[in-house]
Design a protein around this motif. Structure first.
Motif, PDB file in Angstrom:
ATOM      1  N   ALA A  84       0.873  -1.130  -0.015  1.00  0.00           N
ATOM      2  CA  ALA A  84       0.149   0.053  -0.084  1.00  0.00           C
ATOM      3  C   ALA A  84       0.735   1.293  -0.092  1.00  0.00           C
ATOM      4  O   ALA A  84       0.578   2.137  -0.742  1.00  0.00           O
ATOM      5  CB  ALA A  84      -1.078   0.064   1.117  1.00  0.00           C
ATOM      6  N   ILE A  85       1.865   1.162   0.719  1.00  0.00           N
ATOM      7  CA  ILE A  85       2.745   2.499   0.722  1.00  0.00           C
ATOM      8  C   ILE A  85       3.464   2.656  -0.514  1.00  0.00           C
ATOM      9  O   ILE A  85       3.529   3.796  -0.907  1.00  0.00           O
ATOM     10  CB  ILE A  85       4.088   2.238   2.053  1.00  0.00           C
ATOM     11  CG1 ILE A  85       3.335   2.124   3.135  1.00  0.00           C
ATOM     12  CG2 ILE A  85       5.268   3.044   1.676  1.00  0.00           C
ATOM     13  CD1 ILE A  85       4.353   1.779   4.634  1.00  0.00           C
ATOM     14  N   GLY A  86       3.887   1.532  -1.195  1.00  0.00           N
ATOM     15  CA  GLY A  86       4.451   1.680  -2.534  1.00  0.00           C
ATOM     16  C   GLY A  86       3.548   2.226  -3.593  1.00  0.00           C
ATOM     17  O   GLY A  86       3.933   3.220  -4.347  1.00  0.00           O
ATOM     18  N   LEU A  87       2.423   1.857  -3.779  1.00  0.00           N
ATOM     19  CA  LEU A  87       1.312   2.325  -4.445  1.00  0.00           C
ATOM     20  C   LEU A  87       1.119   3.604  -4.401  1.00  0.00           C
ATOM     21  O   LEU A  87       0.902   4.649  -5.179  1.00  0.00           O
ATOM     22  CB  LEU A  87      -0.103   1.431  -4.518  1.00  0.00           C
ATOM     23  CG  LEU A  87       0.312  -0.064  -4.790  1.00  0.00           C
ATOM     24  CD1 LEU A  87      -0.849  -0.894  -4.738  1.00  0.00           C
ATOM     25  CD2 LEU A  87       0.482   0.108  -6.613  1.00  0.00           C
ATOM     26  N   ALA A  88       0.824   4.118  -2.987  1.00  0.00           N
ATOM     27  CA  ALA A  88       0.579   5.614  -2.598  1.00  0.00           C
ATOM     28  C   ALA A  88       1.898   6.406  -2.895  1.00  0.00           C
ATOM     29  O   ALA A  88       1.431   7.516  -3.485  1.00  0.00           O
ATOM     30  CB  ALA A  88       0.340   5.502  -0.908  1.00  0.00           C
ATOM     31  N   VAL A  89       3.003   6.081  -2.788  1.00  0.00           N
ATOM     32  CA  VAL A  89       4.190   6.942  -3.221  1.00  0.00           C
ATOM     33  C   VAL A  89       4.111   7.033  -4.696  1.00  0.00           C
ATOM     34  O   VAL A  89       4.332   8.182  -5.243  1.00  0.00           O
ATOM     35  CB  VAL A  89       5.287   6.209  -2.548  1.00  0.00           C
ATOM     36  CG1 VAL A  89       6.544   7.001  -3.027  1.00  0.00           C
ATOM     37  CG2 VAL A  89       5.616   6.197  -1.185  1.00  0.00           C
ATOM     38  N   ASN A  90       3.674   5.895  -5.460  1.00  0.00           N
ATOM     39  CA  ASN A  90       3.467   6.074  -6.888  1.00  0.00           C
ATOM     40  C   ASN A  90       2.428   7.372  -7.461  1.00  0.00           C
ATOM     41  O   ASN A  90       2.369   7.935  -8.299  1.00  0.00           O
ATOM     42  CB  ASN A  90       3.083   4.678  -7.495  1.00  0.00           C
ATOM     43  CG  ASN A  90       4.449   3.943  -7.765  1.00  0.00           C
ATOM     44  OD1 ASN A  90       5.686   4.234  -7.683  1.00  0.00           O
ATOM     45  ND2 ASN A  90       4.236   2.639  -8.014  1.00  0.00           N
ATOM     46  N   ASN A  91       1.371   7.031  -6.420  1.00  0.00           N
ATOM     47  CA  ASN A  91       0.364   7.972  -6.693  1.00  0.00           C
ATOM     48  C   ASN A  91       0.709   9.659  -6.689  1.00  0.00           C
ATOM     49  O   ASN A  91      -0.101  10.420  -7.070  1.00  0.00           O
ATOM     50  CB  ASN A  91      -0.830   7.717  -5.817  1.00  0.00           C
ATOM     51  CG  ASN A  91      -1.667   6.432  -6.372  1.00  0.00           C
ATOM     52  OD1 ASN A  91      -1.503   6.101  -7.522  1.00  0.00           O
ATOM     53  ND2 ASN A  91      -2.278   5.984  -5.508  1.00  0.00           N
ATOM     54  N   VAL A  92       1.795   9.729  -5.858  1.00  0.00           N
ATOM     55  CA  VAL A  92       2.143  11.330  -5.593  1.00  0.00           C
ATOM     56  C   VAL A  92       3.292  11.723  -6.014  1.00  0.00           C
ATOM     57  O   VAL A  92       3.686  13.040  -6.159  1.00  0.00           O
ATOM     58  CB  VAL A  92       1.820  11.619  -4.089  1.00  0.00           C
ATOM     59  CG1 VAL A  92       0.505  11.331  -3.730  1.00  0.00           C
ATOM     60  CG2 VAL A  92       2.980  10.698  -3.091  1.00  0.00           C
ATOM     61  N   LEU A  93       4.416  10.784  -6.350  1.00  0.00           N
ATOM     62  CA  LEU A  93       5.516  11.096  -6.805  1.00  0.00           C
ATOM     63  C   LEU A  93       5.840  10.823  -8.155  1.00  0.00           C
ATOM     64  O   LEU A  93       5.395   9.787  -8.671  1.00  0.00           O
ATOM     65  CB  LEU A  93       6.832  10.628  -6.024  1.00  0.00           C
ATOM     66  CG  LEU A  93       6.867  11.094  -4.376  1.00  0.00           C
ATOM     67  CD1 LEU A  93       8.145  10.465  -3.862  1.00  0.00           C
ATOM     68  CD2 LEU A  93       6.941  12.584  -4.508  1.00  0.00           C
ATOM     69  N   LEU A  94       6.542  11.586  -8.861  1.00  0.00           N
ATOM     70  CA  LEU A  94       6.982  11.070 -10.596  1.00  0.00           C
ATOM     71  C   LEU A  94       7.843   9.824 -10.537  1.00  0.00           C
ATOM     72  O   LEU A  94       8.421   9.467  -9.488  1.00  0.00           O
ATOM     73  CB  LEU A  94       7.608  12.303 -11.118  1.00  0.00           C
ATOM     74  CG  LEU A  94       6.798  13.383 -11.297  1.00  0.00           C
ATOM     75  CD1 LEU A  94       7.545  14.552 -11.755  1.00  0.00           C
ATOM     76  CD2 LEU A  94       5.376  13.243 -12.137  1.00  0.00           C
ATOM     77  N   LEU A  95       7.918   9.140 -11.708  1.00  0.00           N
ATOM     78  CA  LEU A  95       8.854   8.320 -11.873  1.00  0.00           C
ATOM     79  C   LEU A  95       8.619   6.909 -11.175  1.00  0.00           C
ATOM     80  O   LEU A  95       9.641   6.049 -11.203  1.00  0.00           O
ATOM     81  CB  LEU A  95      10.469   8.642 -11.628  1.00  0.00           C
ATOM     82  CG  LEU A  95      10.781   9.895 -12.419  1.00  0.00           C
ATOM     83  CD1 LEU A  95      12.143  10.501 -12.097  1.00  0.00           C
ATOM     84  CD2 LEU A  95      10.614   9.767 -13.894  1.00  0.00           C
ATOM     85  N   ARG A  96       7.482   6.639 -10.520  1.00  0.00           N
ATOM     86  CA  ARG A  96       7.209   5.473 -10.123  1.00  0.00           C
ATOM     87  C   ARG A  96       8.202   5.091  -8.782  1.00  0.00           C
ATOM     88  O   ARG A  96       8.730   3.993  -8.744  1.00  0.00           O
ATOM     89  CB  ARG A  96       7.053   4.160 -10.907  1.00  0.00           C
ATOM     90  CG  ARG A  96       6.001   4.541 -11.948  1.00  0.00           C
ATOM     91  CD  ARG A  96       5.586   3.161 -12.766  1.00  0.00           C
ATOM     92  NE  ARG A  96       5.312   2.021 -12.005  1.00  0.00           N
ATOM     93  CZ  ARG A  96       4.023   2.019 -11.831  1.00  0.00           C
ATOM     94  NH1 ARG A  96       3.147   2.994 -12.284  1.00  0.00           N
ATOM     95  NH2 ARG A  96       3.748   1.186 -11.161  1.00  0.00           N
ATOM     96  N   LEU A  97       8.658   6.219  -7.994  1.00  0.00           N
ATOM     97  CA  LEU A  97       9.359   6.003  -6.989  1.00  0.00           C
ATOM     98  C   LEU A  97       8.928   5.037  -5.997  1.00  0.00           C
ATOM     99  O   LEU A  97       9.866   4.423  -4.853  1.00  0.00           O
ATOM    100  CB  LEU A  97      10.015   7.071  -6.268  1.00  0.00           C
ATOM    101  CG  LEU A  97      10.727   8.126  -7.279  1.00  0.00           C
ATOM    102  CD1 LEU A  97      11.193   9.468  -6.558  1.00  0.00           C
ATOM    103  CD2 LEU A  97      12.115   7.666  -8.048  1.00  0.00           C
ATOM    104  N   GLY A  98       7.976   4.699  -5.770  1.00  0.00           N
ATOM    105  CA  GLY A  98       7.388   3.806  -4.717  1.00  0.00           C
ATOM    106  C   GLY A  98       7.678   2.382  -4.898  1.00  0.00           C
ATOM    107  O   GLY A  98       7.831   1.800  -3.670  1.00  0.00           O
ATOM    108  N   GLU A  99       8.188   2.089  -5.971  1.00  0.00           N
ATOM    109  CA  GLU A  99       8.734   0.797  -6.116  1.00  0.00           C
ATOM    110  C   GLU A  99       9.961   0.447  -5.388  1.00  0.00           C
ATOM    111  O   GLU A  99      10.357  -0.410  -4.683  1.00  0.00           O
ATOM    112  CB  GLU A  99       8.914   0.016  -7.645  1.00  0.00           C
ATOM    113  CG  GLU A  99       7.756   0.307  -8.500  1.00  0.00           C
ATOM    114  CD  GLU A  99       6.713  -0.550  -8.106  1.00  0.00           C
ATOM    115  OE1 GLU A  99       6.505  -1.140  -6.881  1.00  0.00           O
ATOM    116  OE2 GLU A  99       5.666  -0.526  -8.969  1.00  0.00           O
ATOM    117  N   ILE A 100      10.943   1.527  -5.551  1.00  0.00           N
ATOM    118  CA  ILE A 100      12.188   1.632  -4.899  1.00  0.00           C
ATOM    119  C   ILE A 100      11.838   1.835  -3.143  1.00  0.00           C
ATOM    120  O   ILE A 100      12.573   1.303  -2.425  1.00  0.00           O
ATOM    121  CB  ILE A 100      13.048   2.692  -5.328  1.00  0.00           C
ATOM    122  CG1 ILE A 100      13.051   2.583  -6.777  1.00  0.00           C
ATOM    123  CG2 ILE A 100      14.314   2.776  -4.693  1.00  0.00           C
ATOM    124  CD1 ILE A 100      14.019   3.669  -7.362  1.00  0.00           C
TER     125      ILE A 100
END
Length: 330
Positions: A84-100
């Motif tokens: 959930a954290i990874g997907l949420a970060v992807n939703n607010v930051l560019l370049l899909r940084l949630g995966e990292i």
């Protein structure tokens, strides 16, 4: 902030603005408001449940993929929170940084080598592509006349490529594992050897036919569950006559494909334009089609983002701290 990041952000939001304009240019706002207000709230409960079922399936699959990196299985609840954290970060930051960010948090919280966690995320993405293309091709056969034959053939080629990538990962893991050809050649360089060894650990699950098959099944289940949300959304807005399950899969696949377009985080703008366009192709009015795109997108976006940031706050980490950590580890 560097000039490159500023230009990337300006470009992404310009793309979003362009596609939002495309989505709105032929829509009567009074009719759009009427379509949204007509939503049947009884359908919202199953749609919300599907969003959380998606997170659960993702967590179980990640547990399988990490099974060779830990002596004990990773707790599903912890993995669900990290997903959930990874997907949420992807939703607010560019370049899909949630995966990292997700891989970094998994390394810190679960004691998994960071490279192994990143390798498991890469395998997830390959499985997602293969699963989504598989159900897309099946849906195209069940809903004839919608998808051009050339597109289906291209999807089959991409599917073969995704499966090939997984096979290459499995083969490479054998070579990188202790005693393998690549592993022996890397021994003179201890730091590189250690990093590659951790990557191999993250891909080790592919050497188990049972675990690999279960992860593939969970990937198919994940996207089949998500297609149900798209199907339910049409009934929530009273346009179920233009949406059956195969068409829901085609809509999901279309939305997944356009997420690759570099736009604002969360695919805002691109999602609305392209999903509304396919609903209009199915026979929905422009207003009903856009209402459908807005409602389904916002349910997914808001639920995942809020849930992810609640979990992130409980980890004692702010978004700014997480972004700084990701930037250091990129």
């Amino acid at each position: 902030m560097s000039r490159k990041k500023i230009l990337t952000g300006i470009g992404a939001f310009a793309v979003t603005g362009f596609f939002l304009w495309l989505a709105l240019r032929k829509v009567e706002f009074t009719a759009l408001a009427t379509a949204l207000s007509a939503a049947r709230l009884v359908w919202l409960a199953p749609m919300i449940a599907i969003v959380y079922l998606d997170l659960l399936v993702r967590a179980v699959r990640w547990r399988v993929l990490l099974s060779r990196t830990r002596a004990l299985p990773a707790p599903v609840w912890d993995l669900l929170k990290l997903e959930a954290i990874g997907l949420a970060v992807n939703n607010v930051l560019l370049l899909r940084l949630g995966e990292i960010a997700r891989a970094g948090l998994a390394s810190r919280r679960l004691g998994i080598p960071a490279a192994a966690a990143l390798a498991s995320v890469a395998i997830e993405r390959a499985l997602d592509v293969a699963a989504l293309l598989t159900i897309f091709v099946l849906a195209a056969r069940l809903a004839p006349g919608i998808v051009p034959v050339q597109v289906v053939r291209a999807a089959l080629l991409l599917l073969a490529g995704a499966i090939g990538a997984l096979i290459v990962l499995a083969a490479a893991e054998s070579s990188l594992a202790p005693g393998g050809l690549a592993e022996r050649r890397l021994r003179p360089w201890p730091r590189m050897h250690r990093f590659v060894e951790q990557l191999a650990l993250g891909a080790a699950v592919l050497r188990s036919p049972t675990a690999a098959a279960f992860a593939a099944f969970l990937s198919l289940l994940l996207w089949s569950v998500d297609a149900t949300l798209y199907w339910a959304g049409a009934y929530a807005l009273g346009i179920g006559d233009v949406m059956n399950y195969p068409r829901a899969i085609l809509t999901l696949s279309w939305a997944g494909a356009v997420s690759a377009i570099p736009a604002a985080p969360g695919s805002i703008g691109t999602f609305e334009n392209f999903v509304a366009s396919i609903l209009h192709t199915f026979g929905a009015t422009p207003e009903a089609a856009l209402a459908y795109a807005l409602m389904t997108h916002m349910i997914m976006y808001l639920l995942v983002t809020v849930t992810g940031f609640v979990f992130l706050s409980r980890e004692g980490v702010s978004l700014a701290q997480l972004r700084e950590e990701v930037e250091r580890n990129k």
